[in-house]
Design an enzyme around this catalytic site. Structure first.
Site, mmCIF file in Angstrom:
data_model
loop_
_atom_site.group_PDB
_atom_site.id
_atom_site.type_symbol
_atom_site.label_atom_id
_atom_site.label_comp_id
_atom_site.label_asym_id
_atom_site.label_seq_id
_atom_site.Cartn_x
_atom_site.Cartn_y
_atom_site.Cartn_z
ATOM 1 N N ASP A 19 -3.087 4.094 0.345
ATOM 2 C CA ASP A 19 -2.642 2.981 1.198
ATOM 3 C C ASP A 19 -1.194 3.242 1.602
ATOM 4 O OD1 ASP A 19 -2.337 0.594 2.491
ATOM 5 O OD2 ASP A 19 -2.636 -0.683 0.739
ATOM 6 N N ASP A 116 -4.137 3.124 8.423
ATOM 7 C CA ASP A 116 -3.168 3.418 7.371
ATOM 8 C C ASP A 116 -3.758 3.426 5.960
ATOM 9 O OD1 ASP A 116 -3.614 0.704 7.244
ATOM 10 O OD2 ASP A 116 -1.503 0.149 6.980
ATOM 11 N N GLU A 117 -5.096 3.496 5.831
ATOM 12 C CA GLU A 117 -5.655 3.580 4.485
ATOM 13 C C GLU A 117 -7.002 4.285 4.502
ATOM 14 O OE1 GLU A 117 -6.908 -0.222 2.676
ATOM 15 O OE2 GLU A 117 -6.445 -1.145 4.598
#
Length: 433
Positions: A19, A116-117
């Site tokens: 993350d 973003d993860e």
């Protein structure tokens, strides 16, 4: 030190959740450290008008009380020197691809859940070392090669890996095993369990289920009575149980399209637009199911003598909405098919697809305020049609004579059905919170 096999389960999996921390702001820091490093920054739209909504903010800004979702004007009242940065979607995509490529080097089983993860199944990656070795190496490489901070969770399943990555931010590294769940999670409020939103937590509170531990021990019949099948899932999740696999989807779909060969030639514009509405609705639903938004649209027209033309256009704002797709399909049709010539086949294809979380940055610049209401109605319509069949909301309207009124009818019926559905079921779904 034990053998490497000792660090991997004989059965079961080892999952990492990577993350990125304050991703958009961190990207700008990495690009221009002299301007932004360590400073209170926020990414938001409509900078000049001060009407934008903050999409994310740096940890320095969070320390001052600034939060995601806050209005820019509100944030500037809290801290007048806050640096507001306009979104740069292409830059975020570049860094997203870069950190995913680093992670992908350790396993082909990578599932990107947003820009973003991502989840990694490293059960078969023991050649790279222990799970902790792999997590540290990924974290270090992302920091050294990209100048970006990230948190990594290590666990036997996706749910606990996600919970673990949230435990230490920024730049944390956490292990969460099923045997740790009672000590680590059970004392926390229900809303902290991944997948349970504010509304569901409130409903649980009314059942006197206040903590994740209460939920883990709750009577399953009580939960399914109140929440349907989601109730059984919540009890399992509170006990740290999650069987969902990491779904490797390295390459995102390039397009989503649907064509239909008509039972008889269509000659009138009204008839053609009814078909376009049906097609727009079908591709929009497929788009939403995949969690994507489209920035381009193409229509396909084929005459009885098999001559085929395709025409496309760029959309000003990414969309997942049937109304937007139908409107743009009609614009293309009117522009490129002026004659009342017969058509044997029609098609609608959505292009330039991106995950919804990425597209939301661009949406913020335009109609951030309207979006949640649209999404709520659309979600209920999808739910109704999944439950009661395709004809529950839209198809009947396609039999009418005025295609310009179809979308209005669609919305009116949807609103009415939304109220009926809510009254009948009296339940809030997890993914609607």
């Amino acid at each position: 030190m034990g053998h490497i096999d000792d660090y991997y389960p004989a059965s079961g999996r080892v999952i990492l959740h990577v993350d990125m921390n304050a991703f958009y702001c961190s990207v700008h820091e990495a690009e221009e450290p002299e301007l932004y490093r360590g400073k209170p920054t926020a990414v938001a739209g409509s900078v000049e008008l001060r009407k934008g909504v903050i999409v994310t903010c740096s940890y320095a800004a969070r320390a001052l009380g600034i939060r995601t979702g806050m209005n820019v004007r509100q944030a500037l009242r809290l801290y007048p020197d806050l640096i507001i940065i306009q979104p740069d979607f292409h830059l975020y995509r570049k860094y997203s691809n870069a950190f995913m490529n680093i992670a992908y080097a350790y396993t082909p089983l990578l599932e990107a859940t947003s820009i973003d993860e991502c989840y990694l199944d490293i059960t078969g990656s023991k050649q790279f070392g222990t799970p902790l070795d792999i997590a540290k190496e990924i974290q270090n490489r992302i920091r050294e090669e990209l100048s970006l901070p990230c948190s990594v969770g290590i666990a036997p399943n996706k749910l606990l890996a996600k919970m673990a990555s949230d435990m230490k931010k920024p730049s944390g590294l956490s292990v969460l095993r099923i045997r740790d769940v009672p000590n680590v999670l059970w004392g926390k409020p229900c809303a902290e369990l991944f997948g349970i939103g504010r509304k569901t937590a409130e409903k649980l509170r009314k059942l006197n289920i206040l903590t994740i531990g209460d939920l883990a021990k709750a009577d399953e019949h009580l939960l399914t009575s109140a929440f349907g099948v989601t109730g059984a899932w919540m009890k399992r999740a509170a006990n740290g149980i999650d069987h969902a696999p990491v779904v490797a989807e390295r390459e995102q779909s390039k397009s989503i399209g649907h064509t239909t060969t008509l039972p008889q030639d269509v000659t009138s514009s009204d008839e053609a637009k009814r078909v376009l509405l049906n097609l727009s609705d079908q591709v929009a639903r497929r788009l939403r199911r995949k969690g994507l938004m489209a920035s381009g649209i193409q229509i396909t027209l084929r005459t009885p003598d098999m001559k085929t033309i395709t025409r496309s256009k760029q959309l000003s704002v990414p969309t997942e909405n049937t109304e937007d797709i139908y409107r743009e399909a009609c614009v293309l049709y009117d522009r490129h098919w002026k004659q009342e010539r017969p058509l044997r086949l029609l098609g609608v294809t959505l292009q330039q697809l991106a995950r919804k979380e990425e597209a939301a940055i661009q949406l913020d610049l335009f109609d951030y305020e309207k979006q949640p209401k649209k999404e709520s109605l659309t979600r209920v319509m999808d739910e109704l049609r999944n439950k009661f069949g395709e004809s529950a909301v839209l198809t009947a309207g396609m039999l009418g004579d005025d295609p310009s009124s179809l979308i209005r009818d669609h919305k009116r019926r949807g609103t009415s059905l939304q109220m009926d559905f809510a009254r009948e079921h009296g339940q809030s779904r997890n993914n609607e919170d």
